[in-house]
Write a protein that holds these residues in place. Structure first.
Motif, PDB file in Angstrom:
ATOM      1  N   LEU A 288       0.810  -1.221   0.000  1.00  0.00           N
ATOM      2  CA  LEU A 288       0.000   0.000   0.000  1.00  0.00           C
ATOM      3  C   LEU A 288       0.846   1.275   0.000  1.00  0.00           C
ATOM      4  N   ASP A 289       2.034   1.214   0.591  1.00  0.00           N
ATOM      5  CA  ASP A 289       2.868   2.413   0.683  1.00  0.00           C
ATOM      6  C   ASP A 289       3.497   2.789  -0.650  1.00  0.00           C
ATOM      7  N   LYS A 290       3.398   1.891  -1.653  1.00  0.00           N
ATOM      8  CA  LYS A 290       4.021   2.191  -2.940  1.00  0.00           C
ATOM      9  C   LYS A 290       3.001   2.434  -4.044  1.00  0.00           C
TER      10      LYS A 290
ATOM     11  N   GLY B 231     -12.215   9.037  -3.589  1.00  0.00           N
ATOM     12  CA  GLY B 231     -12.121   7.624  -3.243  1.00  0.00           C
ATOM     13  C   GLY B 231     -10.788   7.032  -3.636  1.00  0.00           C
ATOM     14  N   MET B 232      -9.733   7.786  -3.337  1.00  0.00           N
ATOM     15  CA  MET B 232      -8.424   7.401  -3.848  1.00  0.00           C
ATOM     16  C   MET B 232      -7.401   7.481  -2.716  1.00  0.00           C
ATOM     17  N   LEU B 233      -6.452   6.553  -2.713  1.00  0.00           N
ATOM     18  CA  LEU B 233      -5.368   6.608  -1.735  1.00  0.00           C
ATOM     19  C   LEU B 233      -4.048   6.713  -2.482  1.00  0.00           C
ATOM     20  N   VAL B 234      -3.293   7.759  -2.186  1.00  0.00           N
ATOM     21  CA  VAL B 234      -1.955   7.868  -2.767  1.00  0.00           C
ATOM     22  C   VAL B 234      -0.984   7.357  -1.702  1.00  0.00           C
TER      23      VAL B 234
ATOM     24  N   GLN C 188       0.344   6.193   8.017  1.00  0.00           N
ATOM     25  CA  GLN C 188       0.143   4.784   8.358  1.00  0.00           C
ATOM     26  C   GLN C 188      -1.333   4.520   8.641  1.00  0.00           C
ATOM     27  N   LYS C 189      -1.937   5.450   9.413  1.00  0.00           N
ATOM     28  CA  LYS C 189      -3.344   5.298   9.809  1.00  0.00           C
ATOM     29  C   LYS C 189      -4.264   5.319   8.581  1.00  0.00           C
ATOM     30  N   GLU C 190      -4.019   6.275   7.669  1.00  0.00           N
ATOM     31  CA  GLU C 190      -4.836   6.354   6.457  1.00  0.00           C
ATOM     32  C   GLU C 190      -4.728   5.069   5.639  1.00  0.00           C
ATOM     33  N   ARG C 191      -3.522   4.536   5.576  1.00  0.00           N
ATOM     34  CA  ARG C 191      -3.335   3.303   4.804  1.00  0.00           C
ATOM     35  C   ARG C 191      -4.085   2.149   5.431  1.00  0.00           C
TER      36      ARG C 191
ATOM     37  N   LYS D 264     -11.273  -0.837   3.884  1.00  0.00           N
ATOM     38  CA  LYS D 264     -12.270  -0.571   2.827  1.00  0.00           C
ATOM     39  C   LYS D 264     -12.054  -1.523   1.646  1.00  0.00           C
ATOM     40  N   VAL D 265     -10.790  -1.665   1.258  1.00  0.00           N
ATOM     41  CA  VAL D 265     -10.492  -2.498   0.098  1.00  0.00           C
ATOM     42  C   VAL D 265     -10.868  -3.947   0.392  1.00  0.00           C
TER      43      VAL D 265
END
Lengths: 506, 314
Positions: free
Chosen positions: A394-396, A409-412, A418-421, A427-428
């Motif tokens: 997820l971090d990459k 609805g997007m995660l960069v 860390q918390k957002e990830r 959700k995923v």
């Protein structure tokens, strides 16, 4: 390093003419490139060791001798010309409407003949496959029966139009006008980032930018064998004509939402260049399943509509009933075969983020060929192996909800906490079908004039594909450029501009 | 031609004509006021305001030229101001970009973009009239570019219609106000009649016809009935009837008849008008009649070619 020697320099004017080699200017060191940074992304002009690529040598030679004042003057002349032509969009703030031009950059982006050949073949292949796919899902649904794509992805899509099922479309061409966004990877390969199959815009800027760049660098332009693009409106007209059997005596109209639409300039431009009527919904009426325009002399029949309004607004009787932009009864006239609409309705189902990921497989499925242009690597979270990979990395990665656009609805991953990830991972996991993931995308950089010098800015590439009885690509494209240093956002609503694209004949 | 396009061309042209008329009145007034006593200048300003806004204006002892110019030229809240007319002309032109030549659009757009940011303070310190004279020059250039780059087809005739209907109305109001005031105590003096001719770009053409002897009756005759001067009512009515015969060539005869009947009546009224019958108060009634007929033509034009119900032709 080989420099162009210009046989004819009369176009340059002014005292800064140098026939023969100019100074050698190194990116990041010498003006005008003193602040030109070469990083990890592929650079269109310079190789990694700071030498200009062969295709840019003539431009480099010119830039190294041109005074910045002169460039500034040309930049201003070009902005003035856009303003006078009305190539503007309107920004509303403090109850005042201000007109702004879409920023344009003088320096052309250059695409070699070999690169273009691959793009042309790749996009032709792609639009064939996408049209076969659309015909399939609006008829037999073979691709779904064969399990290439999950049914729910198509039938659950808000862009799938049941009304289109079983409806014959001329030449099987659902998408007649397509604008695909390409980017360059770090290794210099062009890959497809997105297909725009609904109402792609920008082609008028491609043509307006050509006017500007040709005037700014006439001798360089002439010396390089740049392929012409001015026949685009003619090709568009031929494509639209090919949709009816009457070819010659056919009445065509461009349907626009009106003067307040941000692309209105383009709608009027294309109508003028093709010599056809520009109409709004209120100019049209349908009687007995035939579409007419209201003219001073009476009603006149329309055979083909190049619509620049979304599916949802085309016909308030069938789609959104609050639409004032469309024409009541238009869809029934279309279904009766009395009017052709380009693009066909329901093409949006093929350009959402999840279907995108399947396009390479669709090419293999329908054409039994390997894709000539790759996609950006995409992981479908609905596939367990991919899901595991996405959750572990997820971090990459950039993770996107398939039904959303515009950054919602997007995660960069690399920029998230860390918390957002962790929250996003939940959700995923709870709804994997709704997510895809891609590596953080690097766009290539190209030289861009910034006032006190020339710097590297990120760019993409949007060629326009026409598809009727034949498939045509005009050898050019809209190059969108992120004008803010370091920014990857090329959209004109968020600080993006555009520049001319020179496709070389050899 | 699309009815909507005809509508926009017609209004674009009306607004350009209105802008030109406004700019000319302001330019001439600013130039001439310096030669008048404060009382005469005030009475004259009051007539200009009335002519441009259609409102009755009682002249004050001292009319503030700065404030009046600002209101007539740059007040966007004022629906008759120069800048409002230019903005509306441009909005209409933008709606029909595909029916105009590039040159026409760019000339109009440039003119608007040039006038839009102008402030009173910036023009008042030097020669305020200069800006308006320059605007007039650009509008004349626009007229020439329209004439020479646009096909003289249906669209062009809708432009002609808009221009001349507007011109008759503006000219009518201006004459009406001057001739109505002629009877009153602080009415127009010799100098005001001269200025009236200049308001209509008519000074030199008038003197060529009648010598420099400035007489209200001759002015009325010239501006109402001269067949050759482009800012006379007769000339404009001629152009209107000509244009009406050429628009909507394919429209059914029944719809055309209503418009052409009205046009014929208006033309007869102007062709057979006699100035000696009009003096001593008759000018006002004549102008009122012509203006009313123009309004009827406007309405008939719209219902025949632009807003007609589709059910009537299916």
């Amino acid at each position: 390093m080989q420099h162009e020697v210009f046989a004819n320099t009369e176009d340059f004017g002014g005292p800064d003419i140098v026939a023969g080699p100019g100074r050698i200017c190194r990116p990041g060191m010498d003006p005008p490139y003193a602040n030109y940074s070469l990083g990890k992304p592929y650079d269109e002009m310079f190789t990694r060791d700071g030498k200009p690529r062969l295709s840019y040598a003539a431009l480099d030679s010119r830039l190294s001798t041109l005074q910045l004042d002169e460039l500034n003057r040309r930049q201003q002349a070009c902005e003035q010309s856009f303003l006078h032509q009305g190539i503007t969009f309107t920004v509303y703030s403090d109850n005042r409407a201000t007109e702004r031009i879409i920023p344009t950059d003088l320096l052309p982006r250059i695409v070699t003949a070999r690169e273009w050949d691959r793009i042309e073949r790749g996009l032709t292949q792609r639009i064939h496959a996408l049209n076969l796919f659309l015909r399939d899902i609006y008829n037999d649904g073979r691709v779904l029966k064969d399990g290439v794509l999950p049914r729910s992805m198509i039938y659950g899509s808000k862009h799938y139009r049941r009304e289109m099922r079983g409806l014959p479309v001329p030449h099987g061409a659902y998408v007649n006008i397509c604008g695909s966004d390409l980017i360059r990877t770090e290794t210099g390969e062009f890959v497809v980032l997105e297909d725009n199959l609904r109402v792609p815009s920008g082609v008028s800027y491609m043509l307006a930018n050509r006017d500007v760049a040709r005037r700014a660098f006439p001798a360089v332009f002439r010396s390089m064998g740049v392929r012409p693009i001015e026949h685009y409106p003619l090709e568009l007209l031929a494509t639209l004509r090919s949709l009816t059997p009457f070819h010659e005596d056919v009445s065509i109209a461009v349907l626009t939402p009106g003067v307040y639409n941000s692309a209105y300039f383009e709608h009027a431009f294309l109508a003028r260049q093709m010599g056809v009527e520009l109409v709004e919904g209120r100019d049209l009426l349908v009687n007995d399943n035939v579409v007419y325009t209201r003219t001073t002399s009476g009603l006149k029949r329309i055979d083909v509509i190049y619509r620049r309004i979304d599916d949802d607004f085309v016909d308030p009787l069938i789609f959104r009933d609050d639409s004032a932009l469309g024409v009541p009864g238009l869809f029934n006239a279309y279904r009766a075969g009395n009017v052709m609409i380009a693009n066909a309705l329901g093409t949006g189902v093929a350009d959402d983020k999840a279907v995108y990921a399947y396009v390479p497989r669709l090419i293999r499925y329908y054409l039994a060929e390997e894709p000539i242009l790759e996609n950006v690597e995409t992981y479908l979270c609905r596939e367990p192996k991919s899901l595991a990979h996405v959750l572990a990395n997820l971090d990459k990665l950039v993770v996107k909800a398939v039904g959303e656009s515009g950054g919602y609805g997007m995660l960069v991953g690399p920029h998230a906490s860390q918390k957002e990830r962790e929250d996003f991972a939940e959700k995923v996991k709870s709804d994997p079908e709704n997510y895809i993931a891609q590596p953080t995308i690097q766009l290539s950089t190209a030289p861009t004039f910034v006032g006190n010098g020339i710097e590297a800015r990120h760019v993409d590439l949007r060629p326009f594909i026409l598809h009727g009885a034949e498939t045509t690509l005009v050898p050019g494209a809209l190059t969108r450029v992120a004008l803010k240093r370091g920014s990857l956002v090329v959209n004109s609503s968020q600080g993006g501009g555009s520049k001319d694209t020179w496709v070389l004949s050899q | 031609m699309l009815s909507r396009v005809a509508d926009s061309l017609y209004w674009m042209s009306r607004y350009i004509e209105r802008a030109e008329h406004t700019a000319r009145l302001i330019a001439v007034k600013l130039d001439s006021m310096v030669e008048q006593t404060p009382e005469d200048a005030s009475a004259s300003w009051a007539r200009v305001i009335a002519a441009l806004t259609g409102e009755k204006v009682v002249p004050l002892s001292h009319m503030d030229a700065f404030a009046i110019t600002r209101a007539l030229a740059f007040d966007r809240e004022n629906e008759n101001s120069l800048i409002t007319s230019l903005a509306l002309a441009r909005d209409n032109a933008r709606q029909v970009r595909e029916a105009l030549s590039n040159e026409v659009w760019e000339n109009l757009n440039r003119l608007y973009l040039r006038m839009a940011p102008v402030t009173m303070d910036s023009i008042w310190v030097h020669t305020p009239a200069r800006l308006f004279r320059e605007a007039l020059e650009e509008m004349h250039a626009l007229e020439g570019v329209t004439y020479s780059t646009l096909s003289h087809g249906e669209g062009w005739y809708f432009l002609e219609l808009g221009r001349h209907i507007e011109r008759v109305q503006q000219l009518g109001r201006l004459l009406d106000i001057h001739f109505a005031a002629a009877e009153s105590e602080n009415g127009p003096k010799y100098f005001d009649w001269l200025v009236l001719l200049k308001f209509c770009t008519a000074f030199e053409p008038y003197t060529k016809r009648y010598t420099a002897s400035i007489r209200p009756q001759k002015i009325a005759e010239f501006l109402l009935f001269d067949t050759e001067f482009p800012h006379s009512i007769c000339f404009s009515v001629d152009r209107m009837t000509d244009a009406l015969a050429r628009v909507a060539p394919g429209a059914p005869p029944a719809r055309r008849a209503a418009v052409e009947r009205l046009a014929g009546r208006l033309k007869a009224a102007v062709d057979f008008g006699q100035v000696d019958e009009l003096m001593s108060g008759g000018v006002a009634a004549f102008i009122a009649d012509i203006t009313k007929q123009c309004e009827q033509i406007h309405k008939a034009l719209y219902s025949a070619y632009i807003t007609y119900g589709a059910e009537t032709v299916l």
